[in-house]
Write a protein that holds these residues in place. Structure first.
Motif, PDB file in Angstrom:
ATOM      1  N   ASN A  46       0.825  -1.213   0.000  1.00  0.00           N
ATOM      2  CA  ASN A  46       0.000   0.000   0.000  1.00  0.00           C
ATOM      3  C   ASN A  46       0.859   1.263   0.000  1.00  0.00           C
ATOM      4  OD1 ASN A  46      -2.395  -1.418  -0.030  1.00  0.00           O
ATOM      5  ND2 ASN A  46      -2.622  -1.445   2.189  1.00  0.00           N
ATOM      6  N   ALA A  47       1.992   1.214   0.717  1.00  0.00           N
ATOM      7  CA  ALA A  47       2.875   2.387   0.733  1.00  0.00           C
ATOM      8  C   ALA A  47       3.431   2.665  -0.661  1.00  0.00           C
ATOM      9  CB  ALA A  47       4.008   2.157   1.733  1.00  0.00           C
ATOM     10  N   ARG A  48       3.819   1.616  -1.390  1.00  0.00           N
ATOM     11  CA  ARG A  48       4.348   1.830  -2.735  1.00  0.00           C
ATOM     12  C   ARG A  48       3.255   2.302  -3.689  1.00  0.00           C
ATOM     13  NH1 ARG A  48       7.131  -3.011  -1.517  1.00  0.00           N
ATOM     14  NH2 ARG A  48       5.604  -4.233  -2.704  1.00  0.00           N
ATOM     15  N   LYS A  49       2.004   1.801  -3.455  1.00  0.00           N
ATOM     16  CA  LYS A  49       0.921   2.188  -4.341  1.00  0.00           C
ATOM     17  C   LYS A  49       0.490   3.633  -4.132  1.00  0.00           C
ATOM     18  CE  LYS A  49      -1.406  -2.276  -5.033  1.00  0.00           C
ATOM     19  NZ  LYS A  49      -2.654  -3.029  -4.767  1.00  0.00           N
ATOM     20  N   HIS A  50       0.298   4.009  -2.884  1.00  0.00           N
ATOM     21  CA  HIS A  50      -0.377   5.265  -2.576  1.00  0.00           C
ATOM     22  C   HIS A  50       0.559   6.359  -2.050  1.00  0.00           C
ATOM     23  CE1 HIS A  50      -4.079   3.062  -3.180  1.00  0.00           C
ATOM     24  NE2 HIS A  50      -3.680   2.146  -2.304  1.00  0.00           N
ATOM     25  N   ALA A  51       1.801   5.993  -1.725  1.00  0.00           N
ATOM     26  CA  ALA A  51       2.753   7.017  -1.285  1.00  0.00           C
ATOM     27  C   ALA A  51       4.123   6.712  -1.860  1.00  0.00           C
ATOM     28  CB  ALA A  51       2.807   7.075   0.250  1.00  0.00           C
ATOM     29  N   PRO A  52       4.241   6.677  -3.200  1.00  0.00           N
ATOM     30  CA  PRO A  52       5.536   6.364  -3.809  1.00  0.00           C
ATOM     31  C   PRO A  52       6.582   7.408  -3.453  1.00  0.00           C
ATOM     32  CG  PRO A  52       3.980   7.183  -5.455  1.00  0.00           C
ATOM     33  CD  PRO A  52       3.202   6.993  -4.205  1.00  0.00           C
ATOM     34  N   GLY A  53       7.779   6.916  -3.201  1.00  0.00           N
ATOM     35  CA  GLY A  53       8.867   7.817  -2.859  1.00  0.00           C
ATOM     36  C   GLY A  53       8.945   8.157  -1.386  1.00  0.00           C
ATOM     37  N   ARG A  54       7.955   7.803  -0.581  1.00  0.00           N
ATOM     38  CA  ARG A  54       7.977   8.076   0.857  1.00  0.00           C
ATOM     39  C   ARG A  54       8.556   6.871   1.598  1.00  0.00           C
ATOM     40  NH1 ARG A  54       5.105  12.662   2.238  1.00  0.00           N
ATOM     41  NH2 ARG A  54       4.846  13.908   0.345  1.00  0.00           N
ATOM     42  N   CYS A  55       9.139   7.122   2.743  1.00  0.00           N
ATOM     43  CA  CYS A  55       9.775   6.072   3.532  1.00  0.00           C
ATOM     44  C   CYS A  55       8.721   5.334   4.371  1.00  0.00           C
ATOM     45  CB  CYS A  55      10.846   6.669   4.445  1.00  0.00           C
ATOM     46  SG  CYS A  55      11.674   5.448   5.490  1.00  0.00           S
ATOM     47  N   ALA A  56       8.737   4.019   4.264  1.00  0.00           N
ATOM     48  CA  ALA A  56       7.842   3.190   5.073  1.00  0.00           C
ATOM     49  C   ALA A  56       8.644   2.600   6.221  1.00  0.00           C
ATOM     50  CB  ALA A  56       7.231   2.080   4.221  1.00  0.00           C
ATOM     51  N   ARG A  57       8.106   2.725   7.424  1.00  0.00           N
ATOM     52  CA  ARG A  57       8.784   2.216   8.630  1.00  0.00           C
ATOM     53  C   ARG A  57       8.027   1.003   9.160  1.00  0.00           C
ATOM     54  NH1 ARG A  57       9.330   7.726   8.665  1.00  0.00           N
ATOM     55  NH2 ARG A  57      11.479   8.474   8.986  1.00  0.00           N
ATOM     56  N   VAL A  58       8.772  -0.055   9.420  1.00  0.00           N
ATOM     57  CA  VAL A  58       8.197  -1.314   9.910  1.00  0.00           C
ATOM     58  C   VAL A  58       8.733  -1.567  11.307  1.00  0.00           C
ATOM     59  CG1 VAL A  58       7.972  -3.787   9.515  1.00  0.00           C
ATOM     60  CG2 VAL A  58       8.095  -2.215   7.566  1.00  0.00           C
ATOM     61  N   LEU A  59       7.828  -1.854  12.232  1.00  0.00           N
ATOM     62  CA  LEU A  59       8.196  -2.134  13.622  1.00  0.00           C
ATOM     63  C   LEU A  59       7.671  -3.508  14.013  1.00  0.00           C
ATOM     64  CD1 LEU A  59       9.234  -1.398  16.467  1.00  0.00           C
ATOM     65  CD2 LEU A  59       6.993  -0.331  16.887  1.00  0.00           C
ATOM     66  N   LEU A  60       8.565  -4.337  14.550  1.00  0.00           N
ATOM     67  CA  LEU A  60       8.202  -5.633  15.125  1.00  0.00           C
ATOM     68  C   LEU A  60       8.632  -5.636  16.581  1.00  0.00           C
ATOM     69  CD1 LEU A  60       9.445  -8.044  12.278  1.00  0.00           C
ATOM     70  CD2 LEU A  60       7.134  -7.169  12.633  1.00  0.00           C
ATOM     71  N   ASP A  61       7.694  -5.820  17.484  1.00  0.00           N
ATOM     72  CA  ASP A  61       8.018  -5.724  18.909  1.00  0.00           C
ATOM     73  C   ASP A  61       7.129  -6.700  19.681  1.00  0.00           C
ATOM     74  OD1 ASP A  61       9.203  -4.961  21.227  1.00  0.00           O
ATOM     75  OD2 ASP A  61       8.251  -2.984  21.340  1.00  0.00           O
ATOM     76  N   LEU A  62       7.593  -7.062  20.857  1.00  0.00           N
ATOM     77  CA  LEU A  62       6.836  -7.932  21.753  1.00  0.00           C
ATOM     78  C   LEU A  62       6.757  -7.251  23.115  1.00  0.00           C
ATOM     79  CD1 LEU A  62       5.445 -10.708  21.797  1.00  0.00           C
ATOM     80  CD2 LEU A  62       7.562 -11.667  22.708  1.00  0.00           C
ATOM     81  N   PRO A  63       5.764  -6.382  23.320  1.00  0.00           N
ATOM     82  CA  PRO A  63       5.663  -5.654  24.591  1.00  0.00           C
ATOM     83  C   PRO A  63       5.344  -6.591  25.761  1.00  0.00           C
ATOM     84  CG  PRO A  63       4.317  -4.648  22.861  1.00  0.00           C
ATOM     85  CD  PRO A  63       4.745  -5.996  22.377  1.00  0.00           C
ATOM     86  N   GLU A  64       5.174  -5.969  26.923  1.00  0.00           N
ATOM     87  CA  GLU A  64       4.923  -6.747  28.129  1.00  0.00           C
ATOM     88  C   GLU A  64       3.562  -7.429  28.112  1.00  0.00           C
ATOM     89  OE1 GLU A  64       7.031  -7.348  30.489  1.00  0.00           O
ATOM     90  OE2 GLU A  64       8.604  -6.115  29.605  1.00  0.00           O
ATOM     91  N   ASP A  65       2.623  -6.951  27.306  1.00  0.00           N
ATOM     92  CA  ASP A  65       1.279  -7.534  27.317  1.00  0.00           C
ATOM     93  C   ASP A  65       1.216  -8.897  26.629  1.00  0.00           C
ATOM     94  OD1 ASP A  65       1.642  -6.806  24.715  1.00  0.00           O
ATOM     95  OD2 ASP A  65       0.036  -5.318  24.654  1.00  0.00           O
ATOM     96  N   GLY A  66       2.341  -9.354  26.058  1.00  0.00           N
ATOM     97  CA  GLY A  66       2.379 -10.692  25.487  1.00  0.00           C
ATOM     98  C   GLY A  66       1.786 -10.798  24.110  1.00  0.00           C
TER      99      GLY A  66
END
Length: 394
Positions: A310-330
């Protein structure tokens, strides 16, 4: 076990022969006691009784018809008594209980004219009149017929139970086959959805590479060759994915054996997008991605894939940031954000506007939650955020 036609015919023949033998014994007893009557009447009674016994051959196909044929003979002659019992037994086996009771009552009533025409000497010697003869014949008929009629009704009830159980088993087998087919159909649809996302991702990459060739005609020859090679490879992979989707969706098609990507493949997904010219930043804070449940791992990959597409389709040229995390809530947190593109600019590739809907269903099926939409950042800018929280059992 069901009886064969040959076994049924042998049984009918035995019943016919025994009925004839019983009729001959009754006839011999009548001659010995002097109750045979006029010779012509006696011969006619024997002939009619033989015809009644012979009719037992068709008792299975026409139980009521055979019983009605024997009924008037039984009212006038005793030589067809055994055939009468066999006919009533057959009616009880092959017809409902109402028909059986009516036919039994008719045979009991046939004892009335017989008692009048052929009174029993022993009953007459006891001083009983015509009424006594009739009562005796009725009681004797009930005692004689009841066991055979009851036996026939029991056999009929047992056959109905067996037929009902067989029908149940066949229905259960058919329902099990239908459920299995439904499960296979759902699995094929699920696999097709997975592969549809991959196909959309590859086609988006094709669009980006083709766009790069269009806007950068001054690229070096080796760069053009590399980009063309990437386009060719992506097109080949897209065709393979499309062929596999069609094979999965085809009735009777085999399920895909291709391993499904998971969290461990997200880094490669980001690198592939970056190689296509997109700006991607991956922040992976997971200590051991291999601990993720398989469904969670696959869904996390699809969330990131849909977000980058979707980022490449609708916001070409903009930086997409991906976050993978495992907070305390499990719960596994998967977040993809990108600044919104220029409202006046056309998207890099058209969309069917169904990716997020399908992704929402996928996340909910794993027991997770999803949220997406435009958000205002602290610096006043507006970004699109796709965020999913997926179960991660401790």
């Amino acid at each position: 076990m069901t009886r064969t036609h040959r076994q049924n015919r042998i049984t009918d023949l035995v019943a016919l022969v025994l009925s004839l033998l019983a009729g001959l014994l009754f006839a011999a007893d009548a001659v010995d006691s002097g109750r045979e009557g006029h010779p012509a009447a006696f011969a006619a009674a024997l002939a009619a009784s033989a015809a009644g016994c012979a009719a037992l051959w068709w008792r299975r196909e026409h139980p009521v018809g055979v019983a009605l044929f024997i009924l008037p003979i039984a009212a006038l002659a005793e030589y067809v008594g055994a055939a009468s019992v066999v006919a009533l037994f057959t009616v009880a086996v092959h017809r409902p209980w109402r028909t059986t009771l009516l036919m039994s009552a008719a045979y009991l009533a046939s004892g009335v004219p017989y008692a009048v025409l052929w009174p029993d000497p022993d009953v007459a010697a006891a001083g009983a009149g015509v009424l006594g003869q009739i009562v005796f014949n009725l009681v004797f008929g009930v005692v004689l017929m009841s066991p055979f009629v009851a036996w026939g009704m029991v056999i009929r009830a047992r056959r109905e139970v067996v037929a009902s159980l067989r029908d149940r088993a066949e229905r259960a087998e058919a329902e099990a086959a239908l459920r299995a087919e439904q499960i296979r159909s759902r699995e094929r649809e699920h696999i097709a959805r997975e592969m549809h996302d991959v196909l959309a991702h590859r086609i988006t990459l094709l669009s980006l590479h083709a766009g790069a060739l269009e806007v950068r005609p001054d690229m070096a020859a080796d760069q053009i060759a590399a980009t063309a090679g990437t386009i060719r490879s992506s097109a080949h992979q897209a065709l393979e994915d499309l062929r596999e989707i069609l094979g999965v969706l085809r009735p009777g098609g085999e399920s895909s054996t291709r391993p499904q990507p998971g969290i461990g493949d997200i880094a490669g997904l980001a690198a592939e997008a970056a190689g296509a010219g997109a700006a991607v930043e991956l922040d992976d804070r997971l200590a051991d991605p291999g601990d993720a449940p398989s469904s969670t791992s696959r869904t996390a990959f699809r969330v990131v894939q849909e977000g980058l597409t979707n980022a490449r389709k609708h916001a070409p040229g903009r930086c997409a940031r991906v976050l993978l995390d495992l907070p305390e809530d499990g719960e596994l947190l998967v977040r993809v954000t990108n600044p919104l593109g220029d409202p006046g600019a056309a998207p890099a590739a058209p969309g069917a506007r169904s990716g997020l809907v399908g992704l929402t269903e996928r996340v909910q099926l794993t027991g997770g939650r999803i949220d997406y939409g435009a958000r205002r950042r602290r610096d006043g800018g507006i970004e699109f955020r796709l965020e999913a929280r997926l179960p991660w059992p401790s």
